[in-house]
Design an enzyme around this catalytic site. Sequence first.
Site, mmCIF file in Angstrom:
data_model
loop_
_atom_site.group_PDB
_atom_site.id
_atom_site.type_symbol
_atom_site.label_atom_id
_atom_site.label_comp_id
_atom_site.label_asym_id
_atom_site.label_seq_id
_atom_site.Cartn_x
_atom_site.Cartn_y
_atom_site.Cartn_z
ATOM 1 N N CYS A 98 -20.147 50.693 -29.346
ATOM 2 C CA CYS A 98 -20.046 51.540 -30.309
ATOM 3 C C CYS A 98 -20.028 53.333 -29.141
ATOM 4 O O CYS A 98 -20.660 52.417 -28.299
ATOM 5 C CB CYS A 98 -20.966 52.575 -30.756
ATOM 6 S SG CYS A 98 -22.586 52.707 -30.689
ATOM 7 N N LYS A 125 -33.585 59.437 -41.906
ATOM 8 C CA LYS A 125 -31.421 58.866 -42.038
ATOM 9 C C LYS A 125 -32.651 57.424 -41.570
ATOM 10 O O LYS A 125 -32.378 56.153 -41.815
ATOM 11 C CB LYS A 125 -31.231 59.195 -41.131
ATOM 12 C CG LYS A 125 -29.822 57.824 -41.337
ATOM 13 C CD LYS A 125 -28.742 58.509 -40.093
ATOM 14 C CE LYS A 125 -29.195 58.344 -38.745
ATOM 15 N NZ LYS A 125 -29.012 57.152 -38.228
ATOM 16 N N ASN A 126 -32.979 56.988 -39.764
ATOM 17 C CA ASN A 126 -33.381 55.979 -39.652
ATOM 18 C C ASN A 126 -34.786 54.509 -40.405
ATOM 19 O O ASN A 126 -34.997 53.790 -40.259
ATOM 20 C CB ASN A 126 -33.364 56.489 -38.948
ATOM 21 C CG ASN A 126 -32.787 56.288 -37.277
ATOM 22 O OD1 ASN A 126 -31.403 56.143 -38.385
ATOM 23 N ND2 ASN A 126 -32.491 56.460 -36.115
ATOM 24 N N ARG A 137 -22.731 62.458 -40.696
ATOM 25 C CA ARG A 137 -23.571 61.050 -40.348
ATOM 26 C C ARG A 137 -25.135 61.082 -40.683
ATOM 27 O O ARG A 137 -25.872 59.882 -41.371
ATOM 28 C CB ARG A 137 -22.975 60.264 -39.678
ATOM 29 C CG ARG A 137 -21.860 59.378 -39.520
ATOM 30 C CD ARG A 137 -21.501 58.122 -38.730
ATOM 31 N NE ARG A 137 -22.859 57.752 -38.437
ATOM 32 C CZ ARG A 137 -23.102 57.124 -37.068
ATOM 33 N NH1 ARG A 137 -22.089 57.277 -36.440
ATOM 34 N NH2 ARG A 137 -23.873 56.788 -37.196
ATOM 35 N N ARG A 191 -23.630 50.955 -37.969
ATOM 36 C CA ARG A 191 -23.860 49.932 -36.832
ATOM 37 C C ARG A 191 -25.365 49.354 -37.899
ATOM 38 O O ARG A 191 -25.645 47.727 -37.434
ATOM 39 C CB ARG A 191 -24.758 49.782 -35.357
ATOM 40 C CG ARG A 191 -23.350 50.341 -34.415
ATOM 41 C CD ARG A 191 -23.780 50.446 -33.065
ATOM 42 N NE ARG A 191 -25.162 49.786 -32.822
ATOM 43 C CZ ARG A 191 -25.117 48.166 -31.389
ATOM 44 N NH1 ARG A 191 -23.562 47.252 -32.344
ATOM 45 N NH2 ARG A 191 -26.056 47.133 -32.494
ATOM 46 N N ARG A 197 -24.244 48.241 -27.132
ATOM 47 C CA ARG A 197 -25.442 47.906 -28.195
ATOM 48 C C ARG A 197 -25.561 46.450 -29.072
ATOM 49 O O ARG A 197 -24.801 45.765 -29.659
ATOM 50 C CB ARG A 197 -25.134 48.962 -29.715
ATOM 51 C CG ARG A 197 -25.428 50.452 -28.876
ATOM 52 C CD ARG A 197 -25.318 51.134 -30.296
ATOM 53 N NE ARG A 197 -26.444 51.305 -30.545
ATOM 54 C CZ ARG A 197 -26.375 52.291 -31.383
ATOM 55 N NH1 ARG A 197 -25.825 53.242 -31.471
ATOM 56 N NH2 ARG A 197 -27.904 51.968 -32.124
ATOM 57 N N PRO A 198 -25.525 44.984 -28.038
ATOM 58 C CA PRO A 198 -25.386 43.427 -28.908
ATOM 59 C C PRO A 198 -26.206 43.546 -29.697
ATOM 60 O O PRO A 198 -27.711 44.528 -29.659
ATOM 61 C CB PRO A 198 -25.602 43.368 -27.539
ATOM 62 C CG PRO A 198 -26.134 43.958 -26.193
ATOM 63 C CD PRO A 198 -26.125 45.396 -26.831
ATOM 64 N N VAL A 199 -26.155 42.505 -30.352
ATOM 65 C CA VAL A 199 -27.487 42.357 -31.147
ATOM 66 C C VAL A 199 -28.168 40.944 -31.226
ATOM 67 O O VAL A 199 -28.587 40.251 -32.058
ATOM 68 C CB VAL A 199 -26.808 42.445 -32.649
ATOM 69 C CG1 VAL A 199 -26.384 43.539 -33.336
ATOM 70 C CG2 VAL A 199 -25.519 41.112 -33.066
ATOM 71 N N ASP A 200 -28.330 40.133 -29.961
ATOM 72 C CA ASP A 200 -28.379 39.525 -29.438
ATOM 73 C C ASP A 200 -30.154 39.387 -29.596
ATOM 74 O O ASP A 200 -30.189 37.798 -30.217
ATOM 75 C CB ASP A 200 -28.397 38.580 -28.336
ATOM 76 C CG ASP A 200 -29.374 40.538 -27.155
ATOM 77 O OD1 ASP A 200 -28.590 41.398 -27.031
ATOM 78 O OD2 ASP A 200 -29.999 39.951 -26.161
ATOM 79 N N GLN A 201 -30.647 40.296 -30.391
ATOM 80 C CA GLN A 201 -32.625 39.761 -30.070
ATOM 81 C C GLN A 201 -32.523 39.931 -31.750
ATOM 82 O O GLN A 201 -33.491 39.168 -32.167
ATOM 83 C CB GLN A 201 -32.773 41.197 -29.720
ATOM 84 C CG GLN A 201 -32.980 41.745 -28.310
ATOM 85 C CD GLN A 201 -33.300 40.813 -27.155
ATOM 86 O OE1 GLN A 201 -34.215 39.801 -27.012
ATOM 87 N NE2 GLN A 201 -32.634 39.655 -26.589
ATOM 88 N N ASP A 226 -32.377 60.051 -29.114
ATOM 89 C CA ASP A 226 -32.300 60.176 -29.742
ATOM 90 C C ASP A 226 -31.842 62.743 -30.070
ATOM 91 O O ASP A 226 -31.734 62.407 -30.887
ATOM 92 C CB ASP A 226 -31.478 60.475 -31.271
ATOM 93 C CG ASP A 226 -31.552 59.217 -32.034
ATOM 94 O OD1 ASP A 226 -30.975 58.023 -31.101
ATOM 95 O OD2 ASP A 226 -32.065 58.117 -32.717
ATOM 96 N N ILE A 274 -31.924 54.186 -22.418
ATOM 97 C CA ILE A 274 -31.889 53.305 -23.789
ATOM 98 C C ILE A 274 -29.935 53.328 -23.629
ATOM 99 O O ILE A 274 -30.672 52.156 -23.714
ATOM 100 C CB ILE A 274 -31.654 54.291 -24.915
ATOM 101 C CG1 ILE A 274 -33.699 54.713 -25.096
ATOM 102 C CG2 ILE A 274 -32.307 52.951 -25.613
ATOM 103 C CD1 ILE A 274 -34.674 53.986 -24.504
#
Length: 413
Positions: free
Chosen positions: A113, A18-19, A393, A89, A118-122, A301, A323
């Site tokens: 979530c 999936k990933n 999922r 996400r 889980r920000p996306v600043d990077q 995971d 994490i």
Amino acid sequence: MIEGGEPLVGEVGVSGAKNAALPILCASLLCPDTLRLGNVPHLNDISTMLRLLGQMGVVVAMDGNEALTLDSSGLSNPFAPYDMVKTMRASILVLGPLLARCGEARVSLPGGCAIGARPVDQHIKGLQAMGAEIRVEGGYVHATAKRLKGARIVTDMVTVTGTENLMMAASLAEGETVIENAAREPEIVDLANCLIAMGADIVGAGTDRICVRGGERLHGAAYSVMPDRIETGTFLCAAAASGGEITLTHTSAALLDSVIEKLREAGCVIDGSTDSIHLKAPQRLKAVSLRTAPYPAFPTDMQAQFMAINCVADGSAVIRETIFENRFMHAVELIRLGADIRIDANTAVVTGVPKLDGATVMATDLRASASLVIAGLVARGQTLIERIYHLDRGYERIEEKLARLGARVRRVR
Ligand code: UD1
């Protein structure tokens, strides 16, 4: 509904990852030619991504049961709406490719979530370093750039989708991009290999320094997605906890050294090659302590699944999650089955009990659901797991695969 107590025995095939498939699907946005993909798993997250790409103008066709073709020659709408992004996400992975190909993108912020903020600043910081103008307004990331320019980017922490977004954007940027502190996950290498097949010039994927020499355009390609190492690990844990003996095909032991090492420490005998893995469980597992960290260390995971096997192991184990800040939600559900778990911030102490007892439990996220399935397989009596849409999922036909290994499991309405 699981009737526990049967050891898992037999052979089953592992699906595509999936990933790895999710970023590779987004890579189709980078060029106007056709991308033909094999070994794409049939999962709800994949359907969500295909719907998202479809509403942007990408034409998706099924080619037999396993292969997909994506044609983004008609890409017209570089927009990812909140309604779609909020359910997954990984939708943020369209940001880099859209910006690089269309010069603009409007992508909803994914928000938090269940497992953490889980920000996306990077992702944003990296694209800005490449010259993008980015505004965050009304819950959306609005990004524009005439043409992205190569840059040296040092991320503040190791981020998997962040590295993937930047690698994709850099492949169409002008000049060289160097991503320092890059994630080293095998899925990064798989994405890089697909991009290379599409004509990208990428060196260092799989290390913490990735160099991408950008080009004017990429071209179509055919690519097969790598096996899912987390599905692999989940089935190994299920067999280990149930006292079983299984062979997993279409997967590679080389993808999960840290997981196999822990299962051996727990007493399992494992033979692995590059296309299959065989596991034989001991009478009773020994408790194993672990700490999650970016690849090649132990994957977050797989943390929930190891918590489940420690619940019935001999001894006590300490599990540290480094994490995500809120990734122990499965613990309270496992306690409902009779587990002995104490949580203190990011540390869980699990003391094995001889037996769990079936009960009704609720899945709270994807990997938490997998830990409840494992616990249900070893518990006495019936375990009813609610909200299994989380499982769908990320696990392809999990009840069919488990049933093939002898588990008494069925999907009920
Ligand atoms: C990916 C995986 C997910 C896995 C996770 C960690 C996909 C689709 N998902 O998620 O299954 O659990 O890696 O191995 O591949 N962070 C920031 N700012 C950012 C980006 C990340 O603070 O811009 C933080 C996150 O909140 C988290 C840590 O960095 O604490 C790692 O997250 P990241 O590697 O980005 O996870 P994902 O890529 O979302």
